[in-house]
Structures are given as structure tokens and as C-alpha cells.
Design an enzyme around this catalytic site. Structure first.
Site, mmCIF file in Angstrom:
data_model
loop_
_atom_site.group_PDB
_atom_site.id
_atom_site.type_symbol
_atom_site.label_atom_id
_atom_site.label_comp_id
_atom_site.label_asym_id
_atom_site.label_seq_id
_atom_site.Cartn_x
_atom_site.Cartn_y
_atom_site.Cartn_z
ATOM 1 N N ASP A 1 109.587 109.330 -24.319
ATOM 2 C CA ASP A 1 109.964 109.908 -25.597
ATOM 3 C C ASP A 1 111.477 109.943 -25.766
ATOM 4 O O ASP A 1 112.172 110.651 -25.034
ATOM 5 C CB ASP A 1 109.397 111.324 -25.701
ATOM 6 N N ASP B 1 113.112 107.140 -33.462
ATOM 7 C CA ASP B 1 112.317 107.954 -32.549
ATOM 8 C C ASP B 1 111.103 107.171 -32.070
ATOM 9 O O ASP B 1 110.366 106.603 -32.875
ATOM 10 C CB ASP B 1 111.878 109.229 -33.290
#
Lengths: 415, 30
Positions: A126, A324
């Protein structure tokens, strides 16, 4: 010309196959990990898909985006993870949603080795998180079910707790101090969380490349929507992240490739592997001291079928854009999305419309056509940089009878 | 804030050079 204006693709090629394919070869001079989608046949943590599976993913994505906004808004107001925890807390305590990543932090997973000897741990990767954590023995409060054996600090010859007085604990913005040991806490938009001892141990990214004394969270109170993964690999830009911790080793350079479908494999790589690749198109990375976790980019326009949409640059500039790995669907300012949708619909008018799916409001039913002609979509950055999206990045294929424009609008222009 | 999500990044090699503050996109990365 044709490739700039449209893509002709078989609908079946947009759907994942039932078996895993397209393995990524390791490169001798690069630290490269195999990366797979959590729900595909390449995943060791795959679960059977439910009938409303895609809608669930998109609904979760909306929660994820809401939490990202919350974090940024809190930081702009002067809070949001920059100040020490206001309450003293033991590992069993619920923590405020001010730190950590967000729900659905990873659709993609990698497997690393933790400890000495290394034990396999399957983690979500992430770029929107800084702290890496895994569930740890003895799980004094709670652990959810996971694929790998729980990491046991007692079985590692190189494990150590981080003391409260250390710089590492200060960098963490620690949740608490317990008997001299630094306590970390990460919380997520849906109430999921991990709390435990901040620790260090060897992290083997590949069998031949390890990071000694890697700082991570050894989770003792873990609950939430993490599937069967053991935890999260934090690749954000903040101090506790793997990227910052390995700045000297990999020069702050990392990269990944997310595969075309859930039945293909991609990679996560560390080190200066592709910066000299002439095919790479670069744009500036923007950073905000208030939200050091995030990587921002300067999106200034969109083209459809080779024609730039008439969207004033101020529409993008007003809110900014972050990149992201944990968000599924790209979110655009409402004016930009409206322009994109209008142009896309104009080019897709030959196809039968289909009902919306969750946040995706522009869907088509290509049943019986076999091949569809998608208008090319490119993202535009300063310096005449144009990134032409792959077909798999233009539409979200729910099933054989429904493909949707894979973009959504924010609620407001300044969102 | 706008967000460039992971669907749009599919098949690109996405390269982060944090010290140089650059993000690169390479088509056909995987």
C-alpha cells in the site's frame, strides 16, 4: 493513429481467467517481488467470489476514498497524525482514526520473509500507508484468520522490541509506551485496526535480499477486513515506511506493475531498475509536509480518442491529485468527470446501455459482440507528458455482459 | 482531492523516485 483513438478488445480478454498465468521473471540486478491480486487465481489467499462481489469491492473503495479525504482534511486543519496521541492506551484499546492507512488498503499482495530464519508473510502492499505490520504471537488480544502461520517473535533470532526512548518510536508518532516498549497503532476507515509492539527484525524481500533491523508493528490486537493476509506493507512517503527505511539501500526508488487482470501476475521492485528506461514517461512527484505519507501528481488534463477535453486546468489544480495503489477507481473533480463521461458516451453510443454498478454510472452490455471498440483515454501531465491508459484501465469489467467506465466523480470541485 | 486509482495503473510499470521527486509510467510493464 488507430491506437491513439481507440482500442479493439475482446470482452473475454478483459476478464480474469480461471487459472493463473503470465508469471514475472526475476531480474538478477533488481529486488523484485511477485505481486498478485488478492481475489485472483494467482493469489494464495483467494476466496470464492460471491454474486455481488464487484459491487462490494466498489462500495469498499468508496469507504477507502472517504477515509483518505478525512486524513487529508484533518492534516489541513492541523491534526491528522502530526501530534502525539492524546490518550494513553494499552494494546487492547481502540485507537482514534488518525493514523495508518485505510480500509481496502490493498487489492494486491506480495509475500515477504520476516525474521531469522525468515517466515513467509503475505501482505497487502500500500502506497497510502507508512507502517508495516503483521499479526504476531501470542495475539494477546485478538487475531483474525490468516493464510500464513502467525509470526512468532520468540522463534526469530533477530527480533527486538523498539524502546520508547528511541528515535524510531518518535518517528512513529507512537500510540503509547508500555513497560518501555513502543506501542504502535494503525486504524482504518471502517474501524479495522492493528495495535501492538513496535519491533525490528530482518525482512527478506527476496530469498537473496534482506533488510536488517526493519521496523514494523508486531500486532497483538488485530481486527477488520484484511482477508487472509498477515498484514500490510507500508510504501508511503513517511518516516516509518519501508521506502524511507531503505533509503540508503535502494536510493528511495521503487516501482510496481499491476497486472491486467486478477489472473495475471505483476511485480513490486526496489532499487534503480527502470529509471534509465527510455519508454518511461516522467512527471513531477509533489509532496505535502502535512501529509508526508501520500504521493501527489499534477494531473492537468484528459484526452479521449486523441482529443483533449475542454477542462480548465484550474479544475484539477483546485483539489490536487494523489496516486494510490490502494484506491481502485480513479476519482476526478466533478467537472472533469462530466466532460470525460460525455466524451466516452459519445464514442460508445453504438453499444447497449447497462445499469450502473455502485459508483460506476456509465455501463454497457457488450453481449454477443465479442469485440468492443473503446475510445482511447490518456491522462495529461505538464511537459507534454501523455499517459495512454491500457484498455483494462479504461473500463471496469464486471462480467461478460457489463463493462463500465472505470472513473468516478468526487462530491465537490474542491474535494 | 482527486485520486489516480489502481485500475488506471494496470499494466504500467509505475516508478517512484522519491529523492528526485519523479513518478514514471512505462507502458506494457507487465
Amino acid at each position: 493513429g488507430e491506437s491513439r483513438s481507440h482500442h479493439k478488445v475482446n470482452v473475454s480478454s478483459l476478464l480474469p481467467r480461471k487459472v493463473c498465468s503470465n508469471s514475472i521473471d526475476a531480474l538478477s540486478n533488481v529486488t523484485r517481488l511477485r505481486l498478485v491480486h488478492r481475489h485472483g487465481p494467482c493469489s494464495p489467499a483467494v476466496r470464492r467470489r460471491r454474486s455481488n462481489f464487484e459491487a462490494e469491492i466498489l462500495a469498499r473503495d468508496q469507504l477507502h476514498v472517504g477515509f483518505l479525504r478525512q486524513r487529508i482534511a484533518a492534516a489541513e486543519l492541523g491534526g491528522g497524525g502530526t501530534s502525539p496521541a492524546s490518550t494513553r492506551a494499552a494494546p487492547s484499546t481502540k485507537i482514534p482514526a488518525r493514523s495508518g492507512a485505510s480500509v481496502s488498503a490493498g487489492d494486491y499482495i506480495v509475500t515477504v520473509g520476516l525474521g531469522t530464519p525468515p517466515k513467509a508473510q503475505t501482505l497487502f502492499f500500500d502506497t497510502g500507508s507508512d507502517v508495516t505490520w503483521v499479526q504476531c504471537q501470542p495475539c494477546t488480544v485478538s487475531c483474525y484468520r490468516q493464510l500464513d502461520q502467525l509470526f512468532d517473535p520468540a522463534s526469530s533470532a533477530t527480533y527486538a522490541n523498539v524502546t520508547c526512548a528511541s528515535a524510531a518510536c518518535s518517528d512513529l508518532d507512537a500510540l503509547d509506551c508500555s513497560d518501555g516498549t513502543c506501542i504502535y497503532g494503525v486504524s482504518y476507515g471502517d474501524g479495522s485496526q492493528s495495535v501492538g509492539f513496535y519491533s525490528s527484525d530482518a525482512l527478506a524481500l527476496t530469498p537473496s535480499d534482506a533488510v536488517p533491523r526493519f521496523l514494523f508493528g508486531c500486532g497483538q490486537a488485530n481486527e477488520g477486513l484484511f482477508g487472509l493476509a498477515a498484514g500490510i506493507l507500508g510504501l508511503g512517503g513517511g518516516r516509518p515506511s519501508l521506502v524511507t527505511q531503505t533509503m540508503k539501500k535502494y536510493n528511495g526508488v521503487f516501482g510496481y506493475c499491476l497486472p491486467a487482470s486478477a489472473s495475471d501476475t505483476g511485480y513490486l521492485a526496489f532499487g534503480d531498475s527502470g529509471s534509465t528506461n527510455p519508454t518511461v514517461k516522467y512527471t513531477n512527484m509533489l509532496r505535502d509536509a502535512k501529509t508526508p505519507t501520500f504521493y501527489f501528481i499534477n494531473l492537468i488534463g484528459i484526452s479521449v480518442a486523441g482529443q483533449r477535453l475542454r477542462i480548465p486546468p484550474s479544475v484539477f489544480a483546485k483539489a490536487g491529485t494523489l496516486i494510490d495503489s490502494g484506491t481502485v477507481i480513479t476519482r476526478l473533480p466533478p467537472a472533469a468527470y462530466a466532460s470525460l463521461r460525455s466524451a466516452f458516451r459519445g464514442r460508445m453510443s453504438r453499444y447497449k446501455k447497462a445499469p450502473a454498478v455502485s459508483i460506476l454510472d456509465t455501463c454497457y452490455d457488450p453481449t454477443g459482440r465479442g469485440e468492443v471498440k473503446l475510445p482511447a483515454v490518456a491522462l495529461l501531465f505538464p511537459g507534454d507528458v501523455s499517459v495512454n491508459l491500457a484498455p483494462e484501465g479504461i473500463v471496469y469489467t464486471v462480467n461478460e455482459s457489463r463493462i463500465c467506465l472505470a472513473f468516478a466523480a468526487n462530491d465537490g470541485d474542491d474535494d | 482531492v482527486g485520486i489516480l486509482g489502481n485500475v488506471q495503473q494496470r499494466t504500467f510499470g509505475v516508478l517512484y523516485d522519491v529523492p528526485k521527486k519523479k513518478i514514471g509510467f512505462a507502458a506494457g510493464g507487465c
